[in-house]
Design a protein around this motif. Structure first.
Motif, PDB file in Angstrom:
ATOM      1  N   VAL A  53       0.856  -1.202   0.000  1.00  0.00           N
ATOM      2  CA  VAL A  53       0.000   0.000   0.000  1.00  0.00           C
ATOM      3  C   VAL A  53       0.884   1.241   0.000  1.00  0.00           C
ATOM      4  CG1 VAL A  53      -1.936  -1.140   1.199  1.00  0.00           C
ATOM      5  CG2 VAL A  53      -0.210   0.069   2.527  1.00  0.00           C
ATOM      6  N   ALA A  56       1.061   5.525   1.010  1.00  0.00           N
ATOM      7  CA  ALA A  56       0.488   6.686   1.699  1.00  0.00           C
ATOM      8  C   ALA A  56       1.108   7.932   1.094  1.00  0.00           C
ATOM      9  CB  ALA A  56       0.782   6.623   3.195  1.00  0.00           C
ATOM     10  N   GLY A  78       1.619   7.785   6.477  1.00  0.00           N
ATOM     11  CA  GLY A  78       2.362   6.531   6.325  1.00  0.00           C
ATOM     12  C   GLY A  78       2.493   5.813   7.658  1.00  0.00           C
ATOM     13  N   VAL A 112      -0.979   4.387   8.773  1.00  0.00           N
ATOM     14  CA  VAL A 112      -1.342   3.178   8.017  1.00  0.00           C
ATOM     15  C   VAL A 112      -0.524   1.988   8.530  1.00  0.00           C
ATOM     16  CG1 VAL A 112      -1.352   2.097   5.729  1.00  0.00           C
ATOM     17  CG2 VAL A 112      -2.071   4.475   5.966  1.00  0.00           C
ATOM     18  N   GLN A 113       0.752   2.240   8.840  1.00  0.00           N
ATOM     19  CA  GLN A 113       1.607   1.170   9.375  1.00  0.00           C
ATOM     20  C   GLN A 113       1.094   0.683  10.733  1.00  0.00           C
ATOM     21  OE1 GLN A 113       4.703  -0.184   7.684  1.00  0.00           O
ATOM     22  NE2 GLN A 113       3.676  -1.665   8.996  1.00  0.00           N
ATOM     23  N   VAL A 127       4.126  -0.583   3.700  1.00  0.00           N
ATOM     24  CA  VAL A 127       3.737   0.796   3.377  1.00  0.00           C
ATOM     25  C   VAL A 127       4.890   1.532   2.703  1.00  0.00           C
ATOM     26  CG1 VAL A 127       2.820   2.963   4.295  1.00  0.00           C
ATOM     27  CG2 VAL A 127       2.314   0.811   5.476  1.00  0.00           C
ATOM     28  N   THR A 179       5.793   5.465   1.436  1.00  0.00           N
ATOM     29  CA  THR A 179       5.327   6.838   1.587  1.00  0.00           C
ATOM     30  C   THR A 179       5.886   7.687   0.457  1.00  0.00           C
ATOM     31  OG1 THR A 179       5.161   6.589   3.966  1.00  0.00           O
ATOM     32  CG2 THR A 179       5.371   8.815   3.139  1.00  0.00           C
TER      33      THR A 179
END
Ligand SMILES: [Zn+2]
Length: 292
Positions: A24, A26, A32, A35-36, A45, A47
């Motif tokens: 994914v 961010a 970032g 989300v992590q 993730v 970024t």
């Protein structure tokens, strides 16, 4: 017997513990980290705009297209923060899910160089942070249903930490006399912080770092600092410090260090996560407001 062992090892290999993390993306460092925290070990993730970098003026790079090409979801702040977002998504033909984490935020508008614009810096209130976390969990569940229970549990634990820190920040700022709660920063990044915690922020630049402050605005701000005796002046980690340094020089007010506005710090600088960024900022703000 041999066939049975082969079946068993195949089952182990395909078990969830060995599944590759979900790729994914961010848009910026603060998101970032969030989300992590929600995705944990199930996600990888990447970024786009990194630590100490300014998302407002970011120019997408060829490697961003490569990273997005692999991703299953793209987490973005929205509210106009990533001015380059539509261009990037269009240029890369990204077909995954674009998850706008600010969905549901009670927004406000601000005067931005003579026109009213929506303030995008919603993460500067930990209440909004909790909303971001819920949206992130929902976004991850949509692309990885098998991990949904994990995402939901991670999100609840993380939101509880945000809630606890929110209570702590509110109590610390409430202890400062209201008349002393005035801060100068470079750009209008703290509107949601102001609303949530009862602090007034004044800035020579508007809600984006793209527009330059006019000489008239700067002169007015310098007068205001002198008249109201504003004691707390801060530069930001990701924007040009010179305007605030100039205000400090012309008013004799002391600079209080750097607030983390639109980006996290590098890992060794003490504001490398969203929670640490908030702890750093209110840890600097409260003594400065008290004139210490
Ligand atoms: Zn900003």
């Amino acid at each position: 017997m041999r066939a049975l062992l082969a079946t068993m090892s195949l089952a182990l290999l395909t078990g969830t513990a060995l599944a590759a993390p979900v790729p994914v993306v961010a848009s910026f460092s603060i998101l970032g980290d969030m989300v992590q925290q929600v995705g944990g070990a199930r996600v990888a993730v990447t970024t786009i705009v990194g630590p100490n970098a300014d998302t407002h003026v970011y120019e997408p790079k060829p490697q961003d297209a490569a990273v997005l090409g692999e991703a299953q979801a793209f987490f973005v702040n929205g509210l106009g923060f990533e001015g380059w977002l539509d261009r990037l998504v269009e240029a890369t033909g990204f077909k995954g899910a674009v998850v706008t984490v600010s969905d549901g935020v009670k927004t406000h508008t601000m005067d931005d160089g003579g026109r009213m614009a929506t303030d995008p810096h919603a993460w500067q209130s930990l209440g909004n942070g909790q909303l971001y976390v819920a949206n992130i969990a929902k976004g991850l569940c949509a692309v990885d249903a098998e991990g949904c229970a994990t995402y939901t549990a991670n999100a609840e634990a993380y939101a509880a930490q945000l809630e606890a820190l929110d209570t702590e920040v509110k109590a610390a700022i409430a202890a400062v006399p209201e008349a002393d709660r005035k801060v100068i920063t470079t750009h209008d990044a703290f509107g949601y912080f102001a609303e949530a915690y009862g602090v007034t922020f004044l800035a020579p630049e508007g809600i984006s770092t793209e527009s330059e402050a006019s000489a008239t605005d700067l002169a007015r701000l310098i007068d205001q600092v002198k008249q109201e005796g504003v004691k707390a002046l801060f530069v930001e980690n990701m924007s040009d410090p010179r305007l605030v340094q100039q205000i400090a020089a012309e008013t004799g007010a002391k600079l209080g260090g750097a607030l983390y506005a639109d980006a996290l710090s590098e890992p060794d600088e003490g504001a490398a996560t969203y929670l640490d960024m908030f702890r750093h900022n209110f840890g600097l703000l409260v003594p400065a407001l008290e004139g210490k």
